[in-house]
Design a protein around this motif. Structure first.
Motif, PDB file in Angstrom:
ATOM      1  N   THR A  66       8.373  -0.044  -4.384  1.00 31.88           N
ATOM      2  CA  THR A  66       9.092   0.884  -3.494  1.00 31.88           C
ATOM      3  C   THR A  66      10.593   0.691  -3.578  1.00 31.88           C
ATOM      4  OG1 THR A  66       9.201  -0.583  -1.553  1.00 31.88           O
ATOM      5  CG2 THR A  66       7.172   0.693  -1.853  1.00 31.88           C
ATOM      6  N   PRO A 158       8.629   4.603  -0.524  1.00 37.29           N
ATOM      7  CA  PRO A 158       8.957   3.931   0.741  1.00 37.29           C
ATOM      8  C   PRO A 158       8.519   4.733   1.961  1.00 37.29           C
ATOM      9  CG  PRO A 158      10.811   3.810  -0.778  1.00 37.29           C
ATOM     10  CD  PRO A 158       9.807   4.727  -1.411  1.00 37.29           C
ATOM     11  N   HIS A 159       8.671   6.056   1.891  1.00 44.14           N
ATOM     12  CA  HIS A 159       8.297   6.898   3.026  1.00 44.14           C
ATOM     13  C   HIS A 159       6.801   6.772   3.334  1.00 44.14           C
ATOM     14  CE1 HIS A 159       8.098  10.354   5.739  1.00 44.14           C
ATOM     15  NE2 HIS A 159       7.075  10.787   5.027  1.00 44.14           N
ATOM     16  N   SER A 162       5.954   3.230   4.668  1.00 46.54           N
ATOM     17  CA  SER A 162       6.466   3.098   6.025  1.00 46.54           C
ATOM     18  C   SER A 162       5.579   3.827   7.022  1.00 46.54           C
ATOM     19  CB  SER A 162       7.894   3.650   6.093  1.00 46.54           C
ATOM     20  OG  SER A 162       8.389   3.607   7.414  1.00 46.54           O
ATOM     21  N   ASP A 163       5.095   4.993   6.636  1.00 37.94           N
ATOM     22  CA  ASP A 163       4.209   5.762   7.516  1.00 37.94           C
ATOM     23  C   ASP A 163       2.920   4.991   7.790  1.00 37.94           C
ATOM     24  OD1 ASP A 163       3.542   8.441   8.804  1.00 37.94           O
ATOM     25  OD2 ASP A 163       1.850   8.195   7.430  1.00 37.94           O
ATOM     26  N   MET A 165       2.585   1.677   7.706  1.00 32.92           N
ATOM     27  CA  MET A 165       2.951   0.522   8.523  1.00 32.92           C
ATOM     28  C   MET A 165       3.092   0.903   9.995  1.00 32.92           C
ATOM     29  SD  MET A 165       3.443  -2.343   6.734  1.00 32.92           S
ATOM     30  CE  MET A 165       3.880  -2.975   5.123  1.00 32.92           C
ATOM     31  N   VAL A 166       3.733   2.034  10.249  1.00 28.88           N
ATOM     32  CA  VAL A 166       4.074   2.430  11.618  1.00 28.88           C
ATOM     33  C   VAL A 166       2.873   2.988  12.360  1.00 28.88           C
ATOM     34  CG1 VAL A 166       5.436   4.068  12.976  1.00 28.88           C
ATOM     35  CG2 VAL A 166       6.505   2.812  11.096  1.00 28.88           C
ATOM     36  N   TRP A 233       2.893  -6.176   7.553  1.00 25.24           N
ATOM     37  CA  TRP A 233       2.155  -5.464   8.598  1.00 25.24           C
ATOM     38  C   TRP A 233       1.652  -6.445   9.654  1.00 25.24           C
ATOM     39  CZ3 TRP A 233      -3.092  -5.344  10.162  1.00 25.24           C
ATOM     40  CH2 TRP A 233      -3.443  -4.266  10.995  1.00 25.24           C
ATOM     41  N   GLN A 236       4.425  -7.367  11.960  1.00 22.25           N
ATOM     42  CA  GLN A 236       5.113  -6.253  12.600  1.00 22.25           C
ATOM     43  C   GLN A 236       4.770  -6.106  14.074  1.00 22.25           C
ATOM     44  OE1 GLN A 236       6.102  -2.559  10.225  1.00 22.25           O
ATOM     45  NE2 GLN A 236       4.440  -1.770  11.490  1.00 22.25           N
TER      46      GLN A 236
END
Length: 297
Positions: A66, A158-159, A162-163, A165-166, A233, A236
């Motif tokens: 990424t 990365p997008h 990140s999605d 992960m969140v 993760w 997080q």
């Protein structure tokens, strides 16, 4: 699961033993709740073998597919959230991991003018891999899925990561399910050994039952990244660290064949002759023994 009883015939290396083990336990280590825990320990065993049997003393590398260039990272400190057109996921064939250096590089793409797409540069170009038969390292980088035209790199951006992960907090099943698709796509992109595609001299009907992706040294960098992102993760949110289930938090269609309500942290993970078994709950904390490692970004 028990030891398979299979030995590689002829001349082979410890490296080949890892490919054999990955194949022998393919069904146990993929497409189920134990994918991430099993591969964390498998990667640790490879690192351990490098140190104990080969005298390696450096850090274990990972391939952050990424990540953008060094210059982009520097500029991003000044201009936050700056787009990263130079990220590996945007131009994967230009990634530094495809280094042709004959002593330290991992090699570029294979030459598909010969039937097996053999890699002809890098430090592995003259290495004879023993499994499933003696052959050279092969790659055939492909960015789109020939079956449906899907852009395979989209799940490496990365997008997208990140999605994942969140939007999976506390939900190990959902995280692993979505994340495994990114994992799979990198294998589909590199192809050749990385995607367990058989050498031409090996019977094609037997090839459907093999999984020797760890023949390609990129496998270990890729799984270093997979483990690193799982680690990120875990750290997080407190609900993530010891999260483990074989079905999602908000279960729908409980009879979904992908779900495994019996998945347990007490499940024994086996590694054939590479190691004594361990249980899932022993692999969550990689900063504790026997692992004792952290990731450096």
């Amino acid at each position: 699961m028990t030891a398979s009883g299979t030995f590689l015939n002829g001349t082979h290396s410890i490296y080949d033993d890892f490919s054999l083990t990955h194949d022998m336990l393919e069904d146990f280590a993929h497409e189920n709740a134990y994918f991430l825990p099993w591969h964390r320990y498998f990667t640790y065993l490879f690192d351990l073998a490098l140190r104990e049997k080969c005298g390696y003393r450096g850090s274990f590398p990972y391939w952050d597919w990424t990540k953008g260039s060094y210059m982009h990272d520097l500029l991003n400190q000044i201009f936050p959230l700056m787009p990263s057109p130079l990220a590996d996921a945007s131009d994967i064939t230009s990634s530094p991991v495809f280094d042709p250096d004959s002593s330290s590089g991992l090699g570029t793409n294979g030459d598909c003018t010969d039937t097996d797409c053999n890699v002809h540069d890098g430090a592995f170009s003259d290495v004879a891999l023993a499994y499933p038969i003696s052959h050279r390292l092969r790659r055939n980088i492909t960015l789109t899925d020939p079956k449906d035209g899907e852009n395979l790199v989209e799940k490496l951006t990365p997008h997208h990561i990140s999605d994942i992960m969140v939007n999976t907090t506390g939900d190990f099943f959902k995280f692993q399910y979505r994340f495994s698709k990114a994992h799979n796509n990198l294998h589909f992109i590199v192809k050749g050994d990385m995607n367990s595609e058989c050498p031409t001299e090996y019977p094609i009907e037997a090839c459907e039952l093999t999984s020797f992706a760890s023949n390609d040294p990129l496998f270990w960098l890729h799984h270093g990244q997979i483990d690193r992102l799982w680690s990120k993760w875990q750290s997080q949110h407190p609900d993530n660290f010891y999260a483990f289930k074989g079905y999602p938090l908000h279960t729908q269609h409980i009879n979904n064949p992908l779900y495994n309500p019996d998945a347990s942290v007490s499940q024994v993970l086996v590694f054939d002759r590479l190691s004594a078994p361990v249980v899932v709950e022993q692999v969550f904390n990689h900063t504790a023994p026997p692992f004792c490692y952290t990731y450096i970004d």
